[in-house]
Design a protein around this motif. Structure first.
Motif, PDB file in Angstrom:
ATOM      1  N   PHE A  26      -8.399  -3.419 -20.337  1.00  0.00           N
ATOM      2  CA  PHE A  26      -8.274  -2.992 -19.256  1.00  0.00           C
ATOM      3  C   PHE A  26      -7.429  -1.226 -18.948  1.00  0.00           C
ATOM      4  O   PHE A  26      -6.269  -1.709 -19.092  1.00  0.00           O
ATOM      5  CB  PHE A  26      -8.626  -3.684 -17.935  1.00  0.00           C
ATOM      6  N   ARG A  27      -8.022  -0.469 -17.783  1.00  0.00           N
ATOM      7  CA  ARG A  27      -7.215   0.177 -17.396  1.00  0.00           C
ATOM      8  C   ARG A  27      -7.604   0.247 -15.365  1.00  0.00           C
ATOM      9  O   ARG A  27      -8.405  -0.177 -15.387  1.00  0.00           O
ATOM     10  CB  ARG A  27      -7.529   1.706 -17.840  1.00  0.00           C
ATOM     11  N   PRO A  28      -6.231   0.171 -15.073  1.00  0.00           N
ATOM     12  CA  PRO A  28      -6.060   0.790 -13.616  1.00  0.00           C
ATOM     13  C   PRO A  28      -7.275   1.657 -12.505  1.00  0.00           C
ATOM     14  O   PRO A  28      -7.501   2.941 -13.486  1.00  0.00           O
ATOM     15  CB  PRO A  28      -4.889   0.795 -13.428  1.00  0.00           C
ATOM     16  N   CYS A  29      -7.599   0.954 -11.659  1.00  0.00           N
ATOM     17  CA  CYS A  29      -8.349   1.696 -11.455  1.00  0.00           C
ATOM     18  C   CYS A  29      -8.292   2.908 -11.095  1.00  0.00           C
ATOM     19  O   CYS A  29      -6.872   2.758 -10.133  1.00  0.00           O
ATOM     20  CB  CYS A  29      -9.310   0.821 -10.098  1.00  0.00           C
ATOM     21  N   ARG A  30      -7.949   4.226 -10.584  1.00  0.00           N
ATOM     22  CA  ARG A  30      -6.922   5.571 -10.222  1.00  0.00           C
ATOM     23  C   ARG A  30      -6.876   5.689  -8.403  1.00  0.00           C
ATOM     24  O   ARG A  30      -6.291   5.755  -8.197  1.00  0.00           O
ATOM     25  CB  ARG A  30      -8.149   6.742 -10.541  1.00  0.00           C
ATOM     26  N   TYR A  31      -8.275   4.558  -8.083  1.00  0.00           N
ATOM     27  CA  TYR A  31      -8.441   4.896  -6.665  1.00  0.00           C
ATOM     28  C   TYR A  31      -7.762   3.602  -6.100  1.00  0.00           C
ATOM     29  O   TYR A  31      -6.554   4.470  -5.214  1.00  0.00           O
ATOM     30  CB  TYR A  31      -9.617   4.440  -6.097  1.00  0.00           C
ATOM     31  N   CYS A  32      -7.836   2.854  -6.189  1.00  0.00           N
ATOM     32  CA  CYS A  32      -7.185   1.381  -5.576  1.00  0.00           C
ATOM     33  C   CYS A  32      -5.545   1.670  -5.909  1.00  0.00           C
ATOM     34  O   CYS A  32      -4.723   1.090  -4.960  1.00  0.00           O
ATOM     35  CB  CYS A  32      -7.299   0.120  -5.401  1.00  0.00           C
ATOM     36  N   ASN A  33      -5.292   1.852  -7.594  1.00  0.00           N
ATOM     37  CA  ASN A  33      -4.006   2.011  -8.362  1.00  0.00           C
ATOM     38  C   ASN A  33      -2.939   3.036  -7.095  1.00  0.00           C
ATOM     39  O   ASN A  33      -1.979   3.651  -7.953  1.00  0.00           O
ATOM     40  CB  ASN A  33      -3.788   2.100  -9.402  1.00  0.00           C
ATOM     41  N   SER A  34      -3.404   4.061  -6.351  1.00  0.00           N
ATOM     42  CA  SER A  34      -3.020   5.170  -6.081  1.00  0.00           C
ATOM     43  C   SER A  34      -2.356   4.595  -4.543  1.00  0.00           C
ATOM     44  O   SER A  34      -2.224   3.548  -4.228  1.00  0.00           O
ATOM     45  CB  SER A  34      -3.807   6.593  -5.598  1.00  0.00           C
ATOM     46  N   MET A  35      -1.276   5.683  -4.282  1.00  0.00           N
ATOM     47  CA  MET A  35      -0.143   5.079  -3.484  1.00  0.00           C
ATOM     48  C   MET A  35      -0.316   5.071  -2.305  1.00  0.00           C
ATOM     49  O   MET A  35      -0.322   4.414  -0.726  1.00  0.00           O
ATOM     50  CB  MET A  35       1.250   6.632  -3.476  1.00  0.00           C
ATOM     51  N   ASN A  36      -1.731   6.204  -1.527  1.00  0.00           N
ATOM     52  CA  ASN A  36      -2.724   6.246  -0.018  1.00  0.00           C
ATOM     53  C   ASN A  36      -3.187   4.571  -0.441  1.00  0.00           C
ATOM     54  O   ASN A  36      -2.935   5.025   0.779  1.00  0.00           O
ATOM     55  CB  ASN A  36      -3.301   7.078  -0.122  1.00  0.00           C
ATOM     56  N   PHE A  37      -4.013   4.165  -1.291  1.00  0.00           N
ATOM     57  CA  PHE A  37      -4.598   2.932  -0.615  1.00  0.00           C
ATOM     58  C   PHE A  37      -3.211   1.775  -0.181  1.00  0.00           C
ATOM     59  O   PHE A  37      -3.801   0.908   0.222  1.00  0.00           O
ATOM     60  CB  PHE A  37      -5.060   2.650  -2.334  1.00  0.00           C
ATOM     61  N   ARG A  38      -2.336   2.022  -1.663  1.00  0.00           N
ATOM     62  CA  ARG A  38      -1.178   0.777  -1.483  1.00  0.00           C
ATOM     63  C   ARG A  38      -0.711   1.105   0.558  1.00  0.00           C
ATOM     64  O   ARG A  38      -0.109   0.074   1.272  1.00  0.00           O
ATOM     65  CB  ARG A  38       0.023   0.759  -1.877  1.00  0.00           C
ATOM     66  N   LEU A  39      -0.016   1.976   0.355  1.00  0.00           N
ATOM     67  CA  LEU A  39       0.224   2.684   2.239  1.00  0.00           C
ATOM     68  C   LEU A  39      -0.509   2.160   3.034  1.00  0.00           C
ATOM     69  O   LEU A  39      -0.404   1.838   3.844  1.00  0.00           O
ATOM     70  CB  LEU A  39       0.073   3.944   2.059  1.00  0.00           C
ATOM     71  N   LYS A  40      -2.310   2.087   2.983  1.00  0.00           N
ATOM     72  CA  LYS A  40      -3.037   1.583   3.933  1.00  0.00           C
ATOM     73  C   LYS A  40      -2.781   0.198   4.130  1.00  0.00           C
ATOM     74  O   LYS A  40      -3.241  -0.791   5.205  1.00  0.00           O
ATOM     75  CB  LYS A  40      -4.631   2.019   3.289  1.00  0.00           C
ATOM     76  N   GLN A  41      -2.793  -0.834   2.882  1.00  0.00           N
ATOM     77  CA  GLN A  41      -3.183  -2.197   2.747  1.00  0.00           C
ATOM     78  C   GLN A  41      -1.666  -2.785   3.405  1.00  0.00           C
ATOM     79  O   GLN A  41      -1.414  -3.514   5.017  1.00  0.00           O
ATOM     80  CB  GLN A  41      -2.567  -2.722   1.543  1.00  0.00           C
ATOM     81  N   GLU A  42      -0.227  -2.080   3.653  1.00  0.00           N
ATOM     82  CA  GLU A  42       0.679  -2.277   3.468  1.00  0.00           C
ATOM     83  C   GLU A  42       0.748  -2.063   5.520  1.00  0.00           C
ATOM     84  O   GLU A  42       1.115  -2.637   6.349  1.00  0.00           O
ATOM     85  CB  GLU A  42       1.636  -1.117   3.426  1.00  0.00           C
ATOM     86  N   GLN A  43      -0.049  -1.018   5.207  1.00  0.00           N
ATOM     87  CA  GLN A  43       0.046  -0.826   7.214  1.00  0.00           C
ATOM     88  C   GLN A  43      -1.186  -1.383   7.698  1.00  0.00           C
ATOM     89  O   GLN A  43      -0.474  -1.700   9.395  1.00  0.00           O
ATOM     90  CB  GLN A  43      -0.616   0.744   7.229  1.00  0.00           C
ATOM     91  N   SER A  44      -1.691  -2.087   7.429  1.00  0.00           N
ATOM     92  CA  SER A  44      -2.583  -3.074   7.437  1.00  0.00           C
ATOM     93  C   SER A  44      -2.220  -4.690   7.809  1.00  0.00           C
ATOM     94  O   SER A  44      -2.444  -5.640   8.720  1.00  0.00           O
ATOM     95  CB  SER A  44      -4.062  -3.124   7.376  1.00  0.00           C
ATOM     96  N   ASN A  45      -1.284  -4.702   7.202  1.00  0.00           N
ATOM     97  CA  ASN A  45       0.202  -6.246   7.129  1.00  0.00           C
ATOM     98  C   ASN A  45       0.641  -5.947   8.169  1.00  0.00           C
ATOM     99  O   ASN A  45       1.409  -7.444   8.662  1.00  0.00           O
ATOM    100  CB  ASN A  45       0.103  -5.945   5.624  1.00  0.00           C
ATOM    101  N   LEU A  46       0.969  -5.009   8.591  1.00  0.00           N
ATOM    102  CA  LEU A  46       2.335  -4.882   9.992  1.00  0.00           C
ATOM    103  C   LEU A  46       2.161  -4.790  11.300  1.00  0.00           C
ATOM    104  O   LEU A  46       0.694  -5.123  11.741  1.00  0.00           O
ATOM    105  CB  LEU A  46       2.927  -3.844   9.778  1.00  0.00           C
TER     106      LEU A  46
END
Length: 65
Positions: free
Chosen positions: A45-65
């Protein structure tokens, strides 16, 4: 962040996603395959280009703060 990844059992594209990805949410529960990232890569399998992008990870971390 997340230890598990989600892919579709019936997928011919062999793409895996983070659980929070909106593409992963579209996979029906009965068709979901959950494994670690290491196991997904080992199975071809290969990683999804959307959810493995830095923008997705930034949004996830901001929602955790």
């Amino acid at each position: 962040m997340y230890k598990r990844r989600i892919a579709s059992i019936d997928s011919q594209t062999k793409i895996y996603h983070y659980p929070g990805c909106h593409y992963a949410k579209r996979i029906l529960p009965k068709h979901q395959l959950e494994k670690s990232q290491h196991d997904m890569k080992k199975d071809g399998f290969r990683p999804c280009r959307y959810c493995n992008s830095m923008n997705f990870r930034l949004k996830q971390e901001q929602s955790n703060l």
